[in-house]
Design a protein around this motif. Structure first.
Motif, short mmCIF file in Angstrom:
data_model
loop_
_atom_site.label_atom_id
_atom_site.label_comp_id
_atom_site.label_asym_id
_atom_site.label_seq_id
_atom_site.Cartn_x
_atom_site.Cartn_y
_atom_site.Cartn_z
N ASP A 2 3.37 -9.14 4.26
CA ASP A 2 3.78 -8.00 3.44
C ASP A 2 4.61 -6.97 4.21
O ASP A 2 4.78 -5.83 3.74
CB ASP A 2 2.54 -7.29 2.85
CG ASP A 2 1.90 -8.07 1.72
OD1 ASP A 2 2.58 -8.94 1.15
OD2 ASP A 2 0.74 -7.78 1.39
N ASP A 3 5.13 -7.33 5.37
CA ASP A 3 5.84 -6.35 6.20
C ASP A 3 7.01 -5.67 5.48
O ASP A 3 7.19 -4.46 5.58
CB ASP A 3 6.35 -6.99 7.50
CG ASP A 3 5.25 -7.17 8.53
OD1 ASP A 3 4.08 -6.87 8.22
OD2 ASP A 3 5.57 -7.61 9.66
N SER A 54 1.87 -10.75 8.73
CA SER A 54 3.19 -10.15 8.55
C SER A 54 3.75 -10.47 7.16
O SER A 54 4.91 -10.19 6.88
CB SER A 54 4.14 -10.64 9.64
OG SER A 54 4.25 -12.04 9.59
N VAL A 73 -4.28 -4.65 7.50
CA VAL A 73 -3.45 -5.83 7.25
C VAL A 73 -3.16 -6.48 8.60
O VAL A 73 -2.63 -5.83 9.49
CB VAL A 73 -2.14 -5.44 6.54
CG1 VAL A 73 -1.20 -6.63 6.44
CG2 VAL A 73 -2.44 -4.86 5.16
N ASP A 74 -3.50 -7.75 8.73
CA ASP A 74 -3.30 -8.47 9.98
C ASP A 74 -2.07 -9.37 9.99
O ASP A 74 -1.50 -9.64 11.04
CB ASP A 74 -4.53 -9.32 10.31
CG ASP A 74 -5.77 -8.47 10.56
OD1 ASP A 74 -5.63 -7.38 11.13
OD2 ASP A 74 -6.87 -8.91 10.17
N ASP A 79 3.17 -0.96 12.73
CA ASP A 79 1.87 -1.37 13.27
C ASP A 79 0.78 -0.36 12.95
O ASP A 79 -0.35 -0.73 12.63
CB ASP A 79 1.95 -1.60 14.78
CG ASP A 79 2.70 -2.87 15.14
OD1 ASP A 79 2.79 -3.78 14.29
OD2 ASP A 79 3.20 -2.96 16.28
N LYS A 107 -0.01 -0.77 9.21
CA LYS A 107 -0.76 -2.00 8.96
C LYS A 107 -2.21 -1.87 9.44
O LYS A 107 -3.13 -2.35 8.77
CB LYS A 107 -0.07 -3.18 9.63
CG LYS A 107 1.20 -3.60 8.91
CD LYS A 107 1.98 -4.65 9.65
CE LYS A 107 1.26 -5.96 9.76
NZ LYS A 107 2.09 -7.02 10.33
N SER A 108 -2.41 -1.20 10.54
CA SER A 108 -3.77 -0.96 11.02
C SER A 108 -4.54 -0.09 10.02
O SER A 108 -5.70 -0.36 9.70
CB SER A 108 -3.73 -0.28 12.39
OG SER A 108 -5.02 0.05 12.82
N TYR A 129 0.30 0.64 -1.83
CA TYR A 129 -0.08 -0.72 -1.47
C TYR A 129 -1.23 -1.24 -2.33
O TYR A 129 -1.22 -2.38 -2.77
CB TYR A 129 -0.45 -0.78 0.01
CG TYR A 129 -0.64 -2.18 0.54
CD1 TYR A 129 0.45 -3.01 0.76
CD2 TYR A 129 -1.91 -2.67 0.82
CE1 TYR A 129 0.28 -4.30 1.25
CE2 TYR A 129 -2.10 -3.95 1.30
CZ TYR A 129 -1.00 -4.76 1.52
OH TYR A 129 -1.18 -6.03 2.00
N ILE A 188 5.53 -3.29 2.88
CA ILE A 188 4.90 -2.13 3.54
C ILE A 188 5.97 -1.20 4.09
O ILE A 188 5.86 0.03 3.96
CB ILE A 188 3.91 -2.59 4.63
CG1 ILE A 188 2.72 -3.32 4.00
CG2 ILE A 188 3.45 -1.41 5.48
CD1 ILE A 188 1.82 -4.02 5.00
#
Length: 98
Positions: free
Chosen positions: A29-30, A27, A24-25, A16, A19-20, A73, A33
């Motif tokens: 590319d979870d 999921s 990135v909002d 999280d 992603k912040s 990324y 990432i």
């Protein structure tokens, strides 16, 4: 030989948080990432020739690793090693092997 005391072992950052940082909002590319996060952590430690983040330097290594994740990324085709800004942050912790 000096004594080493490890007070806590844990992740450098969370998915999280990363992603912040990447803005990135979703999921979508979870998995990617997370792979970049793992690679970034290993890269900054390998660059410094150490196995663990030095006590008290967690924030420096976290920011350096975030820079590496961002670079991976944003430039998925590959870069040229650690970003210069990340190197400058962790250079004081680098142990060069001779």
């Amino acid at each position: 030989m000096s004594d080493v005391v490890i007070t806590e072992v844990g992740p450098l950052y969370t998915l999280d948080e990363v992603k912040s940082h990447l803005h990135v909002d979703s999921s979508d590319d979870d998995v990617t990432i997370q792979a970049y996060m793992d690679a970034a952590e290993k890269s900054v430690l390998q660059y410094c020739n150490i196995a663990l983040v030095p006590l008290g330097a967690e924030s420096v290594f976290k920011v350096a690793a975030l820079m590496v994740v961002s670079d991976l990324y944003e430039n998925r085709s590959g870069g040229e090693g650690l970003p210069k800004a990340a190197q400058l942050l962790i250079n004081p912790y680098r142990w060069l092997r001779v």
